[in-house]
Design a protein around this motif. Structure first.
Motif, PDB file in Angstrom:
ATOM      1  N   VAL A 133       5.068   1.208 -18.282  1.00 11.80           N
ATOM      2  CA  VAL A 133       5.332   2.508 -17.667  1.00 11.80           C
ATOM      3  C   VAL A 133       6.091   2.315 -16.362  1.00 11.80           C
ATOM      4  O   VAL A 133       5.779   1.422 -15.563  1.00 11.80           O
ATOM      5  CB  VAL A 133       4.016   3.286 -17.410  1.00 11.80           C
ATOM      6  N   ILE A 134       7.124   3.131 -16.158  1.00 11.30           N
ATOM      7  CA  ILE A 134       7.881   3.144 -14.908  1.00 11.30           C
ATOM      8  C   ILE A 134       7.179   4.085 -13.936  1.00 11.30           C
ATOM      9  O   ILE A 134       6.920   5.247 -14.259  1.00 11.30           O
ATOM     10  CB  ILE A 134       9.330   3.607 -15.145  1.00 11.30           C
ATOM     11  N   VAL A 135       6.883   3.590 -12.738  1.00 10.10           N
ATOM     12  CA  VAL A 135       6.146   4.412 -11.771  1.00 10.10           C
ATOM     13  C   VAL A 135       6.991   4.820 -10.567  1.00 10.10           C
ATOM     14  O   VAL A 135       6.598   5.716  -9.818  1.00 10.10           O
ATOM     15  CB  VAL A 135       4.875   3.679 -11.278  1.00 10.10           C
ATOM     16  N   ALA A 136       8.163   4.198 -10.378  1.00  9.38           N
ATOM     17  CA  ALA A 136       9.007   4.569  -9.233  1.00  9.38           C
ATOM     18  C   ALA A 136      10.436   4.096  -9.453  1.00  9.38           C
ATOM     19  O   ALA A 136      10.675   3.090 -10.127  1.00  9.38           O
ATOM     20  CB  ALA A 136       8.453   3.968  -7.941  1.00  9.38           C
ATOM     21  N   GLU A 137      11.389   4.853  -8.874  1.00  4.55           N
ATOM     22  CA  GLU A 137      12.802   4.488  -8.886  1.00  4.55           C
ATOM     23  C   GLU A 137      13.406   4.946  -7.580  1.00  4.55           C
ATOM     24  O   GLU A 137      13.114   6.048  -7.097  1.00  4.55           O
ATOM     25  CB  GLU A 137      13.531   5.158 -10.059  1.00  4.55           C
ATOM     26  N   GLY A 138      14.227   4.097  -6.963  1.00  6.79           N
ATOM     27  CA  GLY A 138      14.840   4.494  -5.704  1.00  6.79           C
ATOM     28  C   GLY A 138      15.912   3.511  -5.285  1.00  6.79           C
ATOM     29  O   GLY A 138      16.117   2.470  -5.913  1.00  6.79           O
ATOM     30  N   GLY A 139      16.600   3.855  -4.195  1.00  4.68           N
ATOM     31  CA  GLY A 139      17.657   3.000  -3.684  1.00  4.68           C
ATOM     32  C   GLY A 139      17.133   2.047  -2.626  1.00  4.68           C
ATOM     33  O   GLY A 139      16.262   2.412  -1.828  1.00  4.68           O
ATOM     34  N   VAL A 140      17.652   0.823  -2.607  1.00  2.26           N
ATOM     35  CA  VAL A 140      17.245  -0.165  -1.607  1.00  2.26           C
ATOM     36  C   VAL A 140      18.417  -0.640  -0.759  1.00  2.26           C
ATOM     37  O   VAL A 140      18.232  -1.174   0.326  1.00  2.26           O
ATOM     38  CB  VAL A 140      16.555  -1.383  -2.266  1.00  2.26           C
ATOM     39  N   ALA A 141      19.636  -0.438  -1.241  1.00  2.00           N
ATOM     40  CA  ALA A 141      20.844  -0.804  -0.508  1.00  2.00           C
ATOM     41  C   ALA A 141      22.017  -0.112  -1.188  1.00  2.00           C
ATOM     42  O   ALA A 141      21.858   0.501  -2.242  1.00  2.00           O
ATOM     43  CB  ALA A 141      21.039  -2.320  -0.498  1.00  2.00           C
ATOM     44  N   ALA A 142      23.182  -0.203  -0.587  1.00  2.00           N
ATOM     45  CA  ALA A 142      24.365   0.419  -1.175  1.00  2.00           C
ATOM     46  C   ALA A 142      24.643  -0.205  -2.533  1.00  2.00           C
ATOM     47  O   ALA A 142      24.848  -1.408  -2.646  1.00  2.00           O
ATOM     48  CB  ALA A 142      25.562   0.231  -0.255  1.00  2.00           C
ATOM     49  N   GLY A 143      24.615   0.627  -3.571  1.00  2.00           N
ATOM     50  CA  GLY A 143      24.900   0.153  -4.917  1.00  2.00           C
ATOM     51  C   GLY A 143      23.778  -0.609  -5.570  1.00  2.00           C
ATOM     52  O   GLY A 143      23.981  -1.226  -6.627  1.00  2.00           O
ATOM     53  N   VAL A 144      22.595  -0.593  -4.974  1.00  2.03           N
ATOM     54  CA  VAL A 144      21.441  -1.306  -5.554  1.00  2.03           C
ATOM     55  C   VAL A 144      20.271  -0.348  -5.694  1.00  2.03           C
ATOM     56  O   VAL A 144      19.862   0.301  -4.729  1.00  2.03           O
ATOM     57  CB  VAL A 144      21.017  -2.513  -4.685  1.00  2.03           C
ATOM     58  N   ARG A 145      19.745  -0.250  -6.903  1.00  2.00           N
ATOM     59  CA  ARG A 145      18.591   0.597  -7.192  1.00  2.00           C
ATOM     60  C   ARG A 145      17.386  -0.287  -7.492  1.00  2.00           C
ATOM     61  O   ARG A 145      17.529  -1.468  -7.798  1.00  2.00           O
ATOM     62  CB  ARG A 145      18.870   1.510  -8.397  1.00  2.00           C
ATOM     63  N   ARG A 146      16.211   0.286  -7.404  1.00  2.01           N
ATOM     64  CA  ARG A 146      14.975  -0.456  -7.670  1.00  2.01           C
ATOM     65  C   ARG A 146      14.072   0.344  -8.584  1.00  2.01           C
ATOM     66  O   ARG A 146      13.864   1.548  -8.386  1.00  2.01           O
ATOM     67  CB  ARG A 146      14.248  -0.759  -6.367  1.00  2.01           C
ATOM     68  N   ILE A 147      13.541  -0.332  -9.583  1.00  7.67           N
ATOM     69  CA  ILE A 147      12.537   0.259 -10.466  1.00  7.67           C
ATOM     70  C   ILE A 147      11.246  -0.532 -10.324  1.00  7.67           C
ATOM     71  O   ILE A 147      11.257  -1.766 -10.300  1.00  7.67           O
ATOM     72  CB  ILE A 147      13.007   0.256 -11.937  1.00  7.67           C
ATOM     73  N   GLU A 148      10.150   0.180 -10.183  1.00  2.02           N
ATOM     74  CA  GLU A 148       8.825  -0.433 -10.163  1.00  2.02           C
ATOM     75  C   GLU A 148       8.087   0.003 -11.418  1.00  2.02           C
ATOM     76  O   GLU A 148       8.164   1.179 -11.813  1.00  2.02           O
ATOM     77  CB  GLU A 148       8.060  -0.027  -8.904  1.00  2.02           C
ATOM     78  N   ALA A 149       7.384  -0.924 -12.040  1.00  3.00           N
ATOM     79  CA  ALA A 149       6.727  -0.619 -13.311  1.00  3.00           C
ATOM     80  C   ALA A 149       5.427  -1.393 -13.439  1.00  3.00           C
ATOM     81  O   ALA A 149       5.166  -2.349 -12.692  1.00  3.00           O
ATOM     82  CB  ALA A 149       7.661  -0.959 -14.473  1.00  3.00           C
ATOM     83  N   LEU A 150       4.632  -0.963 -14.408  1.00  2.00           N
ATOM     84  CA  LEU A 150       3.345  -1.594 -14.693  1.00  2.00           C
ATOM     85  C   LEU A 150       3.265  -1.906 -16.176  1.00  2.00           C
ATOM     86  O   LEU A 150       3.907  -1.235 -16.996  1.00  2.00           O
ATOM     87  CB  LEU A 150       2.187  -0.667 -14.302  1.00  2.00           C
ATOM     88  N   THR A 151       2.481  -2.899 -16.520  1.00  2.00           N
ATOM     89  CA  THR A 151       2.257  -3.229 -17.922  1.00  2.00           C
ATOM     90  C   THR A 151       0.766  -3.422 -18.176  1.00  2.00           C
ATOM     91  O   THR A 151      -0.026  -3.543 -17.236  1.00  2.00           O
ATOM     92  CB  THR A 151       2.989  -4.530 -18.322  1.00  2.00           C
ATOM     93  N   GLY A 152       0.407  -3.455 -19.457  1.00  2.00           N
ATOM     94  CA  GLY A 152      -0.955  -3.784 -19.856  1.00  2.00           C
ATOM     95  C   GLY A 152      -2.010  -2.876 -19.260  1.00  2.00           C
ATOM     96  O   GLY A 152      -1.848  -1.651 -19.180  1.00  2.00           O
ATOM     97  N   ALA A 153      -3.113  -3.489 -18.772  1.00  2.00           N
ATOM     98  CA  ALA A 153      -4.247  -2.728 -18.249  1.00  2.00           C
ATOM     99  C   ALA A 153      -3.864  -1.905 -17.027  1.00  2.00           C
ATOM    100  O   ALA A 153      -4.371  -0.791 -16.836  1.00  2.00           O
ATOM    101  CB  ALA A 153      -5.395  -3.679 -17.911  1.00  2.00           C
ATOM    102  N   ALA A 154      -2.960  -2.433 -16.187  1.00  2.00           N
ATOM    103  CA  ALA A 154      -2.541  -1.686 -14.997  1.00  2.00           C
ATOM    104  C   ALA A 154      -1.814  -0.404 -15.387  1.00  2.00           C
ATOM    105  O   ALA A 154      -1.985   0.644 -14.746  1.00  2.00           O
ATOM    106  CB  ALA A 154      -1.642  -2.558 -14.121  1.00  2.00           C
ATOM    107  N   ALA A 155      -1.002  -0.470 -16.446  1.00  2.00           N
ATOM    108  CA  ALA A 155      -0.285   0.716 -16.918  1.00  2.00           C
ATOM    109  C   ALA A 155      -1.263   1.744 -17.482  1.00  2.00           C
ATOM    110  O   ALA A 155      -1.122   2.950 -17.252  1.00  2.00           O
ATOM    111  CB  ALA A 155       0.735   0.324 -17.981  1.00  2.00           C
ATOM    112  N   VAL A 156      -2.269   1.276 -18.206  1.00  2.00           N
ATOM    113  CA  VAL A 156      -3.280   2.187 -18.763  1.00  2.00           C
ATOM    114  C   VAL A 156      -4.051   2.858 -17.638  1.00  2.00           C
ATOM    115  O   VAL A 156      -4.296   4.076 -17.665  1.00  2.00           O
ATOM    116  CB  VAL A 156      -4.237   1.431 -19.699  1.00  2.00           C
ATOM    117  N   ALA A 157      -4.442   2.079 -16.626  1.00  2.00           N
ATOM    118  CA  ALA A 157      -5.187   2.644 -15.495  1.00  2.00           C
ATOM    119  C   ALA A 157      -4.359   3.702 -14.774  1.00  2.00           C
ATOM    120  O   ALA A 157      -4.876   4.751 -14.369  1.00  2.00           O
ATOM    121  CB  ALA A 157      -5.586   1.527 -14.532  1.00  2.00           C
TER     122      ALA A 157
END
Length: 319
Positions: A126-150
């Motif tokens: 599951v993707i939990v966040a998306e945002g910019g970190v620098a010019a032309g650079v994006r960031r995605i934060e995600a979880l897997t397994g038990a953390a995603a279920v929680a």
């Protein structure tokens, strides 16, 4: 357990990278990553925010690859051989400990990290966040397994709490929520109009209203009004209404609200060359312990604010 969780997140970053290129385009390149037991972070080259529809597609693609439970294989090859076979070199690697090959080449990259034996080991993604970190650079934060279920269970519990507080179901809550913002705007506009009418009509919201709040100063008509609890929009509306009533002259309004005093000075269009609203408000502002001003020649009201509640009705503007 910690190493297994790290494997899941590490392999998921490869699937995520491939899904990003599939949805956003081949220009997407990894710009950095963090693989931890409890989460993953993936930075990539892209020049605009990833919208909700795109994020949903990316998330869906990754989960589709997971549910296929494709075996994850590692081949140890030279850099040239691995790239020739279709593996992606992320940071110009000169040595290769392994190139991970996945079903139909969906994701094959130069990597010496630890991976699961099959994509199904990752579990829920599951993707939990998306945002910019620098010019032309994006960031995605995600979880897997038990953390995603929680995370999903927490989201569900939060939604249930909101619905319970509103005493409605999901459909009933969603339908009116889409119109809340425009309706709120209409309500604010109606409230402003109502406050302006009350102040104009000499209701409890206005003090000293009526014919005796207008006087003559050096041949210029001066309309003064002291009101309560009017915001900036309502003050401007009242100022416009008073200018329309007197046709030619100066309007001075003082409004007390939340322990503060706002002053608005406005001049009718025919007098803007003769009367400086900004200068008038500068002279009045010290009465309320504040400051303010406006352009020398302007049809917009000049404003001031302060915290001293002393009565300003007895003061007169100067030409």
């Amino acid at each position: 357990m910690v190493r297994d969780a790290t494997r899941r997140n590490h392999t998921a970053t490869h699937l995520l990278h491939a899904a990003l290129r599939d949805v956003l385009g081949a220009h997407v390149k990894q710009a950095g990553s963090l693989v931890a037991p409890d989460r993953l972070r993936f930075d990539f080259m892209h020049f605009q925010p990833v919208n909700t529809e795109e994020l949903d597609r990316i998330e869906r693609i990754v989960n589709e690859q997971i549910t296929r439970n494709t075996p994850v294989t590692t081949d140890v090859r030279s850099t040239q051989e691995a790239i020739a076979a279709g593996a992606m070199a992320l940071f110009g690697e000169n040595t290769v400990t392994g190139a991970r090959r996945q079903r139909a080449g969906f994701s094959m990259e130069l990597c010496g990290g630890t991976h699961v034996t099959a994509t199904g080991d990752i579990g829920f993604f599951v993707i939990v966040a998306e945002g910019g970190v620098a010019a032309g650079v994006r960031r995605i934060e995600a979880l897997t397994g038990a953390a995603a279920v929680a995370w999903a269970q927490h989201q569900r519990a939060t939604l249930a709490s909101i619905l319970d507080a509103l005493h409605v179901g999901e459909v009933q809550a969603w339908t009116p929520s889409r119109s809340c913002k425009p309706r709120a705007g209409v309500c604010r506009a109606n409230m402003t109009q109502l406050k302006t009418r009350l102040a104009m009509g000499g209701d409890a919201a206005a003090e000293g209203s009526g014919a005796d709040d207008t006087t003559d100063v050096g041949g210029v008509k001066l309309a003064r009004r002291k009101v309560s609890d009017l915001d900036k929009d309502a003050l401007r509306g009242l100022s416009d209404s008073l200018k329309a009533r007197i046709k030619s002259g100066v309007v001075v309004i003082a409004s007390e609200s939340d322990g503060k005093v706002q002053i608005v000075v406005s001049v009718t269009p025919d007098l803007t060359q003769r009367v400086n609203a900004g200068q008038i408000v500068k002279e009045i502002a010290p009465i309320v312990g504040g400051g303010g001003g406006g352009r020398p020649i302007s049809r917009k009201p000049a404003q001031a604010a302060g915290k001293d509640r002393r009565d300003v009705e007895g003061r007169r503007g100067r030409r």
